[in-house]
Design a protein around this motif. Structure first.
Motif, mmCIF file in Angstrom:
data_model
loop_
_atom_site.group_PDB
_atom_site.id
_atom_site.type_symbol
_atom_site.label_atom_id
_atom_site.label_comp_id
_atom_site.label_asym_id
_atom_site.label_seq_id
_atom_site.Cartn_x
_atom_site.Cartn_y
_atom_site.Cartn_z
ATOM 1 N N UNK A 121 0.843 -1.196 0.000
ATOM 2 C CA UNK A 121 0.000 0.000 0.000
ATOM 3 C C UNK A 121 0.877 1.244 0.000
ATOM 4 N N UNK A 122 0.661 2.087 -1.008
ATOM 5 C CA UNK A 122 1.391 3.343 -1.183
ATOM 6 C C UNK A 122 2.893 3.096 -1.325
ATOM 7 N N UNK A 123 3.724 4.011 -0.811
ATOM 8 C CA UNK A 123 5.183 3.881 -0.939
ATOM 9 C C UNK A 123 5.704 2.827 0.034
ATOM 10 N N UNK A 124 6.686 2.042 -0.386
ATOM 11 C CA UNK A 124 7.238 1.045 0.533
ATOM 12 C C UNK A 124 8.006 1.714 1.679
ATOM 13 N N UNK A 125 7.644 1.351 2.907
ATOM 14 C CA UNK A 125 8.407 1.804 4.066
ATOM 15 C C UNK A 125 9.594 0.850 4.245
ATOM 16 N N UNK A 126 10.299 0.938 5.362
ATOM 17 C CA UNK A 126 11.478 0.086 5.528
ATOM 18 C C UNK A 126 11.112 -1.400 5.510
ATOM 19 N N UNK A 127 9.956 -1.766 6.075
ATOM 20 C CA UNK A 127 9.514 -3.160 6.011
ATOM 21 C C UNK A 127 9.175 -3.557 4.579
ATOM 22 N N UNK A 128 8.559 -2.633 3.829
ATOM 23 C CA UNK A 128 8.223 -2.905 2.431
ATOM 24 C C UNK A 128 9.463 -3.077 1.573
ATOM 25 N N UNK A 129 10.463 -2.229 1.799
ATOM 26 C CA UNK A 129 11.731 -2.356 1.066
ATOM 27 C C UNK A 129 12.365 -3.708 1.374
ATOM 28 N N UNK A 130 12.354 -4.100 2.638
ATOM 29 C CA UNK A 130 12.922 -5.396 3.026
ATOM 30 C C UNK A 130 12.155 -6.536 2.358
ATOM 31 N N UNK A 131 10.823 -6.421 2.267
ATOM 32 C CA UNK A 131 10.017 -7.454 1.601
ATOM 33 C C UNK A 131 10.363 -7.528 0.116
ATOM 34 N N UNK A 132 10.605 -6.383 -0.500
ATOM 35 C CA UNK A 132 10.997 -6.361 -1.916
ATOM 36 C C UNK A 132 12.368 -7.012 -2.110
ATOM 37 N N UNK A 133 13.312 -6.659 -1.258
ATOM 38 C CA UNK A 133 14.647 -7.253 -1.352
ATOM 39 C C UNK A 133 14.576 -8.768 -1.171
ATOM 40 N N UNK A 134 13.747 -9.209 -0.242
ATOM 41 C CA UNK A 134 13.587 -10.637 -0.010
ATOM 42 C C UNK A 134 12.970 -11.315 -1.231
ATOM 43 N N UNK A 135 11.976 -10.678 -1.847
ATOM 44 C CA UNK A 135 11.384 -11.240 -3.064
ATOM 45 C C UNK A 135 12.448 -11.429 -4.125
ATOM 46 N N UNK A 136 13.267 -10.397 -4.355
ATOM 47 C CA UNK A 136 14.315 -10.500 -5.362
ATOM 48 C C UNK A 136 15.310 -11.605 -5.056
ATOM 49 N N UNK A 137 15.757 -11.670 -3.810
ATOM 50 C CA UNK A 137 16.731 -12.692 -3.406
ATOM 51 C C UNK A 137 16.146 -14.092 -3.517
#
Length: 143
Positions: A121-137
């Motif tokens: 939802x909306x801009x990724x906060x620090x948890x959202x960024x971490x979730x994105x990095x985890x998805x990529x990895x």
């Protein structure tokens, strides 16, 4: 070394921030990752990638962006059979229903959908960024 493409559209920068964090996570394993805004991607090169990550925010009545992304995606759908695919995008309302429909569409195309689509939802906060990095990895590790 596996080769991945991250292809996204972003109207406000939220989905772009997600794409960049996903790329960072995917690169952490040493794989080759190319990041494309949808207008920059050459559909004819799809077959040269071992995995594809598609990103688009929810628009209007919870649909893919209709001017650029939907026509692009409709064109590449026929090439997704047996391809590893992950989905991501941001939304501002509606709880992310567009993502469930997009997941079903990709499954019906015969793609190997990786997990559930990542909807933030909306801009990724620090948890959202971490979730994105985890998805990529995690996606890179699954190839």
């Amino acid at each position: 070394m596996k080769k991945m493409a991250i292809i996204y559209w972003s109207g406000t920068g939220n989905t772009q921030a997600m794409a960049e964090a996903i790329a960072e996570g995917a690169k952490s394993g040493g794989d080759s990752v190319e990041l494309f805004e949808v207008e920059q991607f050459d559909n004819g090169t799809l077959a040269q990638y071992d995995g594809l990550l598609f990103g688009c925010p929810a628009m209007g009545d919870e649909v893919l962006e209709e001017g650029t992304y939907e026509p692009f995606f409709a064109e590449v759908e026929g090439s997704l059979k047996d391809k590893p695919v992950a989905l991501f995008g941001s939304y501002g309302w509606g709880g992310g229903a567009w993502m469930r429909e997009w997941e079903d569409r990709v499954k019906n195309d015969g793609a190997k959908l990786f997990g559930d689509g990542l909807a933030i939802e909306n801009a990724p906060d620090s948890d959202g960024v971490a979730a994105c990095q985890k998805l990529g990895k995690d996606f890179a590790a699954s190839l």
